[in-house]
Structure formats: C-alpha cells, structure tokens
Scaffold this motif. Structure first.
Motif, PDB file in Angstrom:
ATOM      1  N   SER A   5       8.332   0.747 -17.363  1.00 38.93           N
ATOM      2  CA  SER A   5       8.941   0.943 -16.140  1.00 38.93           C
ATOM      3  C   SER A   5       8.291   0.008 -15.125  1.00 38.93           C
ATOM      4  N   TYR A   6       7.105  -0.155 -15.212  1.00 35.65           N
ATOM      5  CA  TYR A   6       6.094  -0.697 -14.533  1.00 35.65           C
ATOM      6  C   TYR A   6       5.684  -2.209 -14.899  1.00 35.65           C
ATOM      7  N   MET A   7       5.678  -2.457 -16.317  1.00 39.69           N
ATOM      8  CA  MET A   7       5.106  -3.913 -16.691  1.00 39.69           C
ATOM      9  C   MET A   7       6.369  -4.698 -17.328  1.00 39.69           C
ATOM     10  N   GLY A   8       7.476  -3.808 -17.690  1.00 34.55           N
ATOM     11  CA  GLY A   8       8.656  -4.490 -18.338  1.00 34.55           C
ATOM     12  C   GLY A   8       8.382  -4.843 -19.643  1.00 34.55           C
ATOM     13  N   ILE A   9       7.203  -4.424 -20.359  1.00 34.26           N
ATOM     14  CA  ILE A   9       6.835  -4.276 -21.906  1.00 34.26           C
ATOM     15  C   ILE A   9       6.614  -3.147 -22.177  1.00 34.26           C
ATOM     16  N   SER A  10       6.368  -2.911 -23.425  1.00 36.65           N
ATOM     17  CA  SER A  10       5.674  -1.854 -23.906  1.00 36.65           C
ATOM     18  C   SER A  10       4.108  -2.071 -24.177  1.00 36.65           C
ATOM     19  N   PRO A  11       3.345  -0.793 -24.105  1.00 35.02           N
ATOM     20  CA  PRO A  11       2.118  -1.069 -24.300  1.00 35.02           C
ATOM     21  C   PRO A  11       1.636  -1.832 -25.709  1.00 35.02           C
ATOM     22  N   LYS A  12       2.525  -1.769 -26.589  1.00 35.70           N
ATOM     23  CA  LYS A  12       2.262  -2.220 -27.885  1.00 35.70           C
ATOM     24  C   LYS A  12       2.283  -3.920 -27.646  1.00 35.70           C
ATOM     25  N   SER A  24       0.781  -1.346  -0.010  1.00 39.73           N
ATOM     26  CA  SER A  24      -0.033  -0.031   0.047  1.00 39.73           C
ATOM     27  C   SER A  24       0.983   1.228  -0.066  1.00 39.73           C
ATOM     28  N   GLU A  25       2.056   1.193   0.591  1.00 42.05           N
ATOM     29  CA  GLU A  25       2.895   2.430   0.605  1.00 42.05           C
ATOM     30  C   GLU A  25       3.567   2.412  -0.840  1.00 42.05           C
ATOM     31  N   LYS A  26       3.762   1.283  -1.645  1.00 40.43           N
ATOM     32  CA  LYS A  26       4.224   1.601  -3.032  1.00 40.43           C
ATOM     33  C   LYS A  26       3.381   1.816  -3.972  1.00 40.43           C
ATOM     34  N   ILE A  27       1.888   1.549  -3.768  1.00 44.74           N
ATOM     35  CA  ILE A  27       0.965   1.907  -4.701  1.00 44.74           C
ATOM     36  C   ILE A  27       0.672   3.563  -4.761  1.00 44.74           C
ATOM     37  N   ASP A  28       1.129   3.844  -5.796  1.00 42.11           N
ATOM     38  CA  ASP A  28       0.907   5.527  -5.857  1.00 42.11           C
ATOM     39  C   ASP A  28       0.055   5.633  -7.176  1.00 42.11           C
ATOM     40  N   THR A  29      -0.047   7.011  -7.564  1.00 39.40           N
ATOM     41  CA  THR A  29      -0.584   7.342  -8.871  1.00 39.40           C
ATOM     42  C   THR A  29      -0.258   6.842 -10.321  1.00 39.40           C
ATOM     43  N   GLU A  30       1.187   6.655  -9.953  1.00 42.96           N
ATOM     44  CA  GLU A  30       1.706   5.957 -11.267  1.00 42.96           C
ATOM     45  C   GLU A  30       1.021   4.529 -11.499  1.00 42.96           C
ATOM     46  N   TYR A  31       0.926   3.833 -10.410  1.00 47.85           N
ATOM     47  CA  TYR A  31       0.386   2.571 -10.455  1.00 47.85           C
ATOM     48  C   TYR A  31      -0.873   2.546 -10.678  1.00 47.85           C
ATOM     49  N   GLN A  32      -1.469   3.258 -10.436  1.00 45.12           N
ATOM     50  CA  GLN A  32      -3.142   3.683 -10.823  1.00 45.12           C
ATOM     51  C   GLN A  32      -3.215   3.905 -12.102  1.00 45.12           C
ATOM     52  N   PHE A  33      -2.459   4.789 -12.559  1.00 41.06           N
ATOM     53  CA  PHE A  33      -2.448   5.223 -14.165  1.00 41.06           C
ATOM     54  C   PHE A  33      -2.206   3.963 -15.044  1.00 41.06           C
ATOM     55  N   ILE A  34      -1.081   3.061 -14.765  1.00 45.38           N
ATOM     56  CA  ILE A  34      -0.734   1.991 -15.490  1.00 45.38           C
ATOM     57  C   ILE A  34      -2.013   0.874 -15.586  1.00 45.38           C
ATOM     58  N   ALA A  35      -2.618   0.756 -14.197  1.00 36.88           N
ATOM     59  CA  ALA A  35      -3.809  -0.161 -14.003  1.00 36.88           C
ATOM     60  C   ALA A  35      -4.822   0.590 -15.031  1.00 36.88           C
TER      61      ALA A  35
END
Length: 155
Positions: free
Chosen positions: A80-87, A34-45
């Motif tokens: 940076s979050y997933m390790g792969i590109s969106p494509k 919960s400390e690591k989940i930030d807005t970037e995580y929510q954005f990627i999700a």
C-alpha cells in the motif's frame, strides 16, 4: 488538500522572486507531508532500512520476526505504501548490491563468487533474476557501453 491549495496558489501567483516562491513551496509541502507521515510510514521506513542493511537477503520469516506481523499482513502494508511487495523490493536491493559489487571489481572477476557475495544461492539463480529484471545476462550488461540505455528493473 484541494481546499488548502487554492488560497496558497493565489498567494504564490503575485510573487515574483523565485527564491521566495521556492521557500513558500517548501514550507507548504513540508507541512502537508508532515501531516501525512504517520506511524505506518515510519513502520515501512524501518522495514526498508532492515532490508537495505541486509542487502536484500531477507527471508519472509526474518521480516515476520522483525515486524511481528504475518507475511501476508506485512505484504499488504508494504504494497500500500511502496506499490511492490517486500520480496520484490528485496530482490531489487539484492540486484543493486550485485551491480555495486560488479562495478567495484575488475571485469575479469568471477561472477559465481560475486553472486554468492550478493546472496544468490548459485550463479544460475543470479542470471535468471538478472535477465528477468534487466533483460540481459550479467555478462551482457557488463559488456554494454551505455548502461543507462539498458532497461533496468521494470516495476
């Protein structure tokens, strides 16, 4: 994390009830995450959810419009979050959607029709992507007895 882990490890060391240990582990890691989940995580999700809802048939322009970020900026954040590109992620989702269509339909179903439903421009595009990721053509995959043994989607 290392500083917090040592006292926690010592506390767990003396416990014997597996249920209590699992409960404490759940609490520890839930707090840590919960400390690591930030807005970037929510954005990627949110980007992942958008790609999933569109079954992987998302263009870069669609993602730019959805996120408000340039293609390159989004690619950097996603990688940076997933390790792969969106494509690449979109291609994987589209391929999985095609596999679900194959599974739902009878073996004699027209592959061309399924490829269009899955968002491929034509059957040769599907075959090329499928072979690149799975190592087999869709027909070969469909005729494989033990599908779990097939090397699927190498990341």
């Amino acid at each position: 994390m290392k500083d917090a882990l040592q006292p926690f490890h010592e506390k767990l060391f003396y416990k014997t009830d597996p249920l209590v240990i699992m409960h404490d582990l759940n609490l520890f890691f839930t707090k840590f995450l919960s400390e690591k989940i930030d807005t970037e995580y929510q954005f990627i999700a949110a980007v992942q959810q958008y790609i999933l809802q569109n079954r992987g048939t998302v263009l870069s322009k669609d993602l730019e419009k959805f996120t408000g970020y340039s293609e390159r900026h989004l690619e950097r954040k996603f990688e940076s979050y997933m390790g792969i590109s969106p494509k690449t992620y979109s291609n994987i989702i589209r391929l999985h959607y095609f596999l679900s269509l194959m599974k739902q339909e009878n073996k004699g179903q027209n592959m061309t029709l399924l490829s269009y439903h899955a968002g491929y421009s034509d059957q040769s595009h599907l075959i090329r992507e499928f072979r690149k990721n799975v190592g087999l053509t869709p027909r070969q995959y469909a005729n494989t007895e033990n599908k779990m043994a097939v090397n699927f989607i190498e990341l």
